[in-house]
Design a protein around this motif. Structure first.
Motif, mmCIF file in Angstrom:
data_model
loop_
_atom_site.group_PDB
_atom_site.id
_atom_site.type_symbol
_atom_site.label_atom_id
_atom_site.label_comp_id
_atom_site.label_asym_id
_atom_site.label_seq_id
_atom_site.Cartn_x
_atom_site.Cartn_y
_atom_site.Cartn_z
ATOM 1 N N ARG B 21 2.581 -13.593 3.633
ATOM 2 C CA ARG B 21 2.896 -13.238 4.502
ATOM 3 C C ARG B 21 4.246 -12.371 3.931
ATOM 4 O O ARG B 21 5.084 -13.047 3.664
ATOM 5 C CB ARG B 21 3.682 -13.933 5.684
ATOM 6 C CG ARG B 21 2.537 -14.717 6.466
ATOM 7 C CD ARG B 21 1.290 -13.782 7.562
ATOM 8 N NE ARG B 21 2.236 -12.839 7.921
ATOM 9 C CZ ARG B 21 1.237 -12.319 8.360
ATOM 10 N NH1 ARG B 21 -0.473 -11.594 7.407
ATOM 11 N NH2 ARG B 21 1.434 -11.064 9.517
ATOM 12 N N ALA B 23 6.130 -10.551 5.082
ATOM 13 C CA ALA B 23 7.121 -9.915 6.065
ATOM 14 C C ALA B 23 7.756 -11.450 5.450
ATOM 15 O O ALA B 23 9.356 -11.378 5.990
ATOM 16 C CB ALA B 23 6.199 -10.147 7.318
ATOM 17 N N PRO B 216 8.527 -1.163 9.251
ATOM 18 C CA PRO B 216 7.181 -2.491 9.294
ATOM 19 C C PRO B 216 6.073 -1.729 9.728
ATOM 20 O O PRO B 216 4.981 -3.002 9.358
ATOM 21 C CB PRO B 216 8.021 -2.507 11.357
ATOM 22 C CG PRO B 216 8.978 -1.942 11.044
ATOM 23 C CD PRO B 216 9.575 -0.115 10.138
ATOM 24 N N ARG B 217 5.366 -0.313 9.763
ATOM 25 C CA ARG B 217 3.843 -0.209 9.804
ATOM 26 C C ARG B 217 3.648 0.161 7.959
ATOM 27 O O ARG B 217 2.555 -0.355 7.949
ATOM 28 C CB ARG B 217 3.961 1.613 10.048
ATOM 29 C CG ARG B 217 4.450 1.111 11.068
ATOM 30 C CD ARG B 217 3.909 2.637 12.054
ATOM 31 N NE ARG B 217 2.200 2.110 11.964
ATOM 32 C CZ ARG B 217 1.327 3.337 12.552
ATOM 33 N NH1 ARG B 217 1.964 4.224 12.821
ATOM 34 N NH2 ARG B 217 0.192 3.654 12.567
ATOM 35 N N THR B 219 4.632 -2.521 5.463
ATOM 36 C CA THR B 219 4.885 -3.874 5.890
ATOM 37 C C THR B 219 3.140 -4.360 6.299
ATOM 38 O O THR B 219 2.506 -5.064 5.497
ATOM 39 C CB THR B 219 5.687 -5.105 6.299
ATOM 40 O OG1 THR B 219 6.718 -4.064 6.068
ATOM 41 C CG2 THR B 219 5.727 -6.255 5.966
ATOM 42 N N GLU B 220 2.875 -4.016 7.175
ATOM 43 C CA GLU B 220 1.440 -4.104 7.485
ATOM 44 C C GLU B 220 0.383 -3.965 6.999
ATOM 45 O O GLU B 220 -0.516 -4.550 6.675
ATOM 46 C CB GLU B 220 1.492 -3.603 9.193
ATOM 47 C CG GLU B 220 0.051 -3.957 10.392
ATOM 48 C CD GLU B 220 0.486 -3.068 12.155
ATOM 49 O OE1 GLU B 220 0.531 -3.735 12.544
ATOM 50 O OE2 GLU B 220 1.168 -1.660 11.725
ATOM 51 N N ALA B 221 0.541 -2.791 6.540
ATOM 52 C CA ALA B 221 -0.689 -1.513 5.711
ATOM 53 C C ALA B 221 -0.656 -2.795 4.444
ATOM 54 O O ALA B 221 -1.553 -3.266 3.963
ATOM 55 C CB ALA B 221 -0.343 -0.529 5.612
ATOM 56 N N GLN B 223 -0.011 -5.690 4.443
ATOM 57 C CA GLN B 223 -0.208 -6.746 3.994
ATOM 58 C C GLN B 223 -1.917 -7.037 4.476
ATOM 59 O O GLN B 223 -2.029 -7.401 4.016
ATOM 60 C CB GLN B 223 0.286 -7.691 5.653
ATOM 61 C CG GLN B 223 -0.347 -8.861 6.236
ATOM 62 C CD GLN B 223 0.398 -10.239 5.511
ATOM 63 O OE1 GLN B 223 1.575 -9.514 5.575
ATOM 64 N NE2 GLN B 223 -0.404 -10.568 5.129
ATOM 65 N N ALA B 224 -2.599 -6.265 5.143
ATOM 66 C CA ALA B 224 -3.843 -5.914 5.652
ATOM 67 C C ALA B 224 -4.192 -5.640 3.390
ATOM 68 O O ALA B 224 -5.691 -6.044 3.248
ATOM 69 C CB ALA B 224 -4.296 -4.501 5.852
ATOM 70 N N ASP B 227 -4.459 -8.979 2.423
ATOM 71 C CA ASP B 227 -5.803 -9.685 2.890
ATOM 72 C C ASP B 227 -6.951 -9.262 2.679
ATOM 73 O O ASP B 227 -8.065 -10.095 2.432
ATOM 74 C CB ASP B 227 -5.207 -10.148 4.518
ATOM 75 C CG ASP B 227 -4.190 -10.327 4.504
ATOM 76 O OD1 ASP B 227 -3.834 -11.659 4.462
ATOM 77 O OD2 ASP B 227 -3.670 -9.790 6.150
#
Lengths: 285, 285
Positions: B21, B23, B216-217, B219-221, B223-224, B227
């Motif tokens: 993760r 984050a 935050p966006r 970080t999400e991108a 992460q993807a 993944d």
């Protein structure tokens, strides 16, 4: 601080004048430099840092519309030290700021075009220092020595090259042309080293010795290059290169001076610095 | 000699595992490294020399038919230190051995092509280390965060990228993907420095702060990305980068290990060395 061992600026000491005879040049001399090799290394470290900063300024300018770049053309016989210049002088500049291109025997695709086509493709972008390890001058050097095209064809190229370089300079690229000159004895020693060392042997090929016996014809071909393409716009510098430390320092000085002449400045600020500091401080993430 | 401060190889310590993760990552940590910054600098000097020699061997191989190259993909938020990696790690490699390319907002010409076209154009030639400062991953990062294309379009890109990278690897290029991760606080300090220093201010633009609030966006991108594109073939390494000395050393280790794996050797000699020495000695010029 290194003491500055130049008695004359490199660009004056190394620029061939009207009566210049390559055959009379002493490849072990150090024109304009009165120091020894240690002085030269200290001075190189100093001028290398200046070169790096000037390039960074030029690069910064290019991000805000600046169109200037610098092209270093390196010519010289096998083992004359072109690779060492790239490593020990250009190595001071950050990789982002350099475009390096080595020109060998033209590929099939390149042969399908005019001989200046591949040169035009490889010119540096704004803000960069371009380095040509060999260049379009091979088209009046190896081509002339080996009669690869008729004399009327290579004979017309000197003016073509001058015209081409005029366009390059007019479009914002400062052109610095450097010929590294070694003696046949020094070349023998360097070829011998390539044969002796496992980590150098890959640079050697038997054909190198066949080129070597053409030394007088190459001297003649280089003389014609200096006689016919040493323009004020795109000048030649002829560098005695038996002493590697001298040749490296000399190229560093010439290149740095070319950048100093451009006088690149950090770009003007187009926003309110204090307001941006306030915005930054106010952000909560 | 620097003592080796690694408790685990960088490639193990920095490879995200299945449950990784972003984050939860501490950007000020130094995974696998027990030394301090001075130890790291000493080790970097050591590994940098090894990197330079390995690249030269790879280059030598490419002159005799070798097809291998290495591509370093650098990703990270503004000020994460991509430029510093280029300067302080790639700077060890001779300029001839490096192809550097920064990817910004696509040009008109680039937009007329598939988003992977410009990437394919910039892949390193055999024997070189290619460096991408940003890359095709922007097409699933900035593009996703700003909704520049519909989700179905960017959503299909992860697999396209995996397929593309498979082709790149199959054609002989080792791919090392590095994400530099800084904290929002560290970024604030670095942006502040850009605003404070005349020689850094040109790197700043007010839009940087608008990107920053999208943290935050992003970080999400990212992460993807980890993944979905962290393949064994073209692995990601996620590097805490608040400490520049750690990030630089880590990248140097990863890159050097990639070259060690290729085990480049000086090419075999295809001529009779002793006979060439005799020929050389016998030549009279």
């Amino acid at each position: 601080m290194a003491k500055d061992g130049w008695t004359r600026p490199a660009r004056e000491a190394l620029r061939p004048d009207r009566g210049f005879r390559l055959a009379d040049l002493d490849p072990s001399s150090t024109p304009g430099w009165k120091g020894d090799s240690e002085d030269a290394e200290a001075r190189l470290a100093e001028v290398g840092l200046e070169l790096a900063e000037l390039q960074e300024r030029l690069f910064a300018q290019s991000r805000t519309g600046g169109s200037r770049s610098v092209l270093l053309v390196l010519q010289g016989m096998d083992t004359s030290g072109k690779g060492g210049i790239v490593r020990h002088v250009i190595g001071y500049v950050e990789p982002q700021g350099v475009t390096h291109r080595a020109f060998g025997v033209p590929t099939e695709q390149e042969r399908a075009h005019h001989y200046l086509w591949r040169i035009g493709q490889a010119l540096p972008e704004p803000g960069r220092i371009g380095v040509f390890d060999r260049s379009h001058y091979e088209d009046v050097l190896v081509v002339r020595v080996h009669d690869l095209v008729p004399p009327t064809v290579w004979g017309a190229r000197y003016e073509e090259i001058n015209d081409f370089e005029k366009d390059v300079v007019d479009s914002g690229t400062t052109v610095v042309k450097v010929a590294l000159v070694i003696s046949p004895d020094e070349q023998r020693a360097r070829l011998r080293e390539r044969l002796d060392r496992e980590d150098k042997r890959w640079k050697y090929k038997p054909g190198d010795l066949d080129e070597r016996v053409l030394w007088p014809r190459y001297t003649e071909a280089y003389q014609a290059v200096f006689d016919r393409t040493n323009t004020d716009r795109a000048p030649w510098f002829v560098i005695p290169a038996d002493r590697k430390w001298y040749a490296r320092l000399a190229v560093a000085e010439l290149l740095t001076q070319a950048l100093r002449d451009l006088d690149p400045r950090w770009p003007p600020v187009t926003f309110d610095v204090e307001a941006e500091k306030d915005r930054l401080d106010a952000q909560v993430l």
